[in-house]
Design an enzyme around this catalytic site. Sequence first.
Site, PDB file in Angstrom:
ATOM      1  CG  ASP A 154       5.151 -10.080 -10.577  1.00 37.70           C
ATOM      2  OD1 ASP A 154       5.395  -9.192  -9.723  1.00 37.70           O
ATOM      3  OD2 ASP A 154       5.178  -9.861 -11.801  1.00 37.70           O
ATOM      4  CG  ASP A 172       3.162   0.937   3.445  1.00 36.93           C
ATOM      5  OD1 ASP A 172       2.123   1.588   3.646  1.00 36.93           O
ATOM      6  OD2 ASP A 172       3.510   0.542   2.325  1.00 36.93           O
ATOM      7  NE  ARG A 174       9.334  -0.628   5.193  1.00 37.68           N
ATOM      8  CZ  ARG A 174       9.416  -0.435   3.879  1.00 37.68           C
ATOM      9  NH1 ARG A 174       8.562   0.318   3.288  1.00 37.68           N
ATOM     10  NH2 ARG A 174      10.342  -1.046   3.179  1.00 37.68           N
ATOM     11  NE  ARG A 211       7.643  -3.661  -6.034  1.00 35.89           N
ATOM     12  CZ  ARG A 211       7.492  -2.864  -7.056  1.00 35.89           C
ATOM     13  NH1 ARG A 211       7.795  -3.280  -8.259  1.00 35.89           N
ATOM     14  NH2 ARG A 211       7.067  -1.638  -6.896  1.00 35.89           N
TER      15      ARG A 211
HETATM   16  P1  AMP Z   1       4.320   0.249  -2.364  1.00 35.60           P
HETATM   17  O1  AMP Z   1       3.027   0.812  -2.849  1.00 35.60           O
HETATM   18  O2  AMP Z   1       5.388   0.200  -3.419  1.00 35.60           O
HETATM   19  O3  AMP Z   1       4.795   0.877  -1.120  1.00 35.60           O
HETATM   20  O4  AMP Z   1       4.026  -1.289  -2.036  1.00 35.60           O
HETATM   21  C1  AMP Z   1       3.082  -1.673  -1.094  1.00 35.60           C
HETATM   22  C2  AMP Z   1       3.225  -3.130  -0.768  1.00 35.60           C
HETATM   23  O5  AMP Z   1       2.989  -3.930  -1.928  1.00 35.60           O
HETATM   24  C3  AMP Z   1       4.600  -3.538  -0.242  1.00 35.60           C
HETATM   25  O6  AMP Z   1       4.397  -4.483   0.749  1.00 35.60           O
HETATM   26  C4  AMP Z   1       5.260  -4.135  -1.451  1.00 35.60           C
HETATM   27  O7  AMP Z   1       6.268  -5.053  -1.109  1.00 35.60           O
HETATM   28  C5  AMP Z   1       4.084  -4.812  -2.143  1.00 35.60           C
HETATM   29  N1  AMP Z   1       4.280  -4.983  -3.584  1.00 35.60           N
HETATM   30  C6  AMP Z   1       4.321  -4.011  -4.517  1.00 35.60           C
HETATM   31  N2  AMP Z   1       4.517  -4.562  -5.754  1.00 35.60           N
HETATM   32  C7  AMP Z   1       4.631  -5.896  -5.592  1.00 35.60           C
HETATM   33  C8  AMP Z   1       4.843  -7.003  -6.482  1.00 35.60           C
HETATM   34  N3  AMP Z   1       5.003  -6.848  -7.781  1.00 35.60           N
HETATM   35  N4  AMP Z   1       4.887  -8.225  -5.922  1.00 35.60           N
HETATM   36  C9  AMP Z   1       4.725  -8.406  -4.613  1.00 35.60           C
HETATM   37  N5  AMP Z   1       4.531  -7.420  -3.734  1.00 35.60           N
HETATM   38  C10 AMP Z   1       4.464  -6.174  -4.203  1.00 35.60           C
HETATM   39 MG    MG Z   2       6.379   0.844  -0.001  1.00 31.85          MG
END
Ligand code: AMP
Ligand code: MG
Length: 488
Positions: free
Chosen positions: A128, A255, A186, A96
């Site tokens: 989304d 990540d 990362r 996203r």
């Molecule tokens: P995070 O926990 O924020 O580090 O996100 C982990 C992974 O989930 C990353 O690859 C983000 O891009 C993906 N991600 C988080 N929220 C969304 C969303 N609403 N739509 C698509 N990908 C998401």
């Molecule tokens: Mg992240």
Amino acid sequence: MSKDLVPDMIEFNFDNTYAKLPEIMATKLAPIPVKNPKLIIFNESLAKELGIHFSKNENELAKLFSGNELPSGSEPLAQAYCGHQFGHFVMLGDGRAIVLGEHITPGKKRFDIQFKGSGKTPYSRMGDGRAALGPMLREYLISEAMHALHIPTTRSLAVVTTGEEILRETKLKGAILTRVAASHIRIGTFQYVAAKKDVKMLSTLVDYTIQRHFPDLLKVTNRSIALLKRVTDLQVKLICDWMRVSFIHGVMNTDNVSIAGETIDFGPCAFMDQYDPKTVFSSIDHYGRYSFGNQPVIIQWNLARFAESLIPLLDSDEEKAIRIGEEHIDSFDNLFANHFHEMMKQKLGLITNETDDKILIEKILSLMLKNQSDYTNTFRYLINGKLPQEKLLNDPEFLEWEKVWKKRIETNQNKESAMEMMMKTNPAYIPRNHKVEEAIQYYEKGEDASFKKLLRVLQHPYQEDVDLTDYQKPSSPSEKVYKTFCGT
Ligand code: AMP
Ligand code: MG
């Protein structure tokens, strides 16, 4: 956004290098336009620091910071990466987010300009691609607070609302945050290339990273070993800095570990009030993997994953390469302990080295735990003698400790310098969870005054002001925030 700001032109000074890497590293695609973008926050001082000029009206800026109109020189892309999430290896990528390009400041510093919440990408999996207003306001507030606390962090340039609703447990207002980062490389980026078993690409990525972040290492004989060491040093410093101010990241997946050593991804992160190393706020961290006191162990684990990714480059003999990696990870404990000791010494104003320093540090921590003391306010008390309603002050063991500590900072060193050091190390104001939640909830209802006030307070965390005692209080039982959420 203030009315007196009538920006009329935004000019990023893009020089995009990541876009030139082999195509497996990213997917080139534009943000998905949104219905009705409205600029609600713009970080004027950061814009100034970045040397960005404007000559556009607010409407045009809204189009720009929503991705509805792309600035010249941008080459939008979603990055590919992997990650260990709560210990499990997963293929990820910007699901996203879109990096617009790399902006070069007048001082020749390079920053990624990234939109978060900008629509689906090939890495979105079931998501989304969008973000809700609350979590974007949270990232804005906490990243700016971290910066003011002098902790390396990504920063926030703007928030726009999209005029679209997004569906979570309920319908929420959609928003896009513009994030500014040294880069978005990362540990997970290296894991992604390692998983592809593409040694040539791995070597390219090491060279790219060193060129971009650590050019002083260009001349070393083994760049991968040097990179592993440098990233380790930066992460040790970073985690000690987090622990200095009671920050709990909450989702230290590989990540979410920036190679440049910045704090990145403000999901369920929170600041601890009462000292307890077991403190966890994240609603999904059921076993306390990412608790306050576990952060050193976790960063070591993450660095071990980094070392593993680099094995093909650590030495041409695989066994020897593994040994190099293992020895490096084994040296972490000492490295961290030494750095942590130095950090705690600063918090206590201990300038010289004395044999009993370690005991002094361990004792105050155990007394804080026993008395459920507020971490931030206890260290501030040692500077200014103010600590309302703390059990600690009635604990004879603490009174004894305080005597020894006072004697210690007055012996063999200058007391004034000690106080000066403590003032710089121990913040008076941290983003207390109940204040953060309150400010965001009001903002979501259309009232931005408490958010703005909190932001102002957090911009000067080391400067105590008698009118702001409300921001120093830990939450009352009714205000207590027990859980924080990922904001995905
Ligand atoms: P995070 O926990 O924020 O580090 O996100 C982990 C992974 O989930 C990353 O690859 C983000 O891009 C993906 N991600 C988080 N929220 C969304 C969303 N609403 N739509 C698509 N990908 C998401
Ligand atoms: Mg992240």
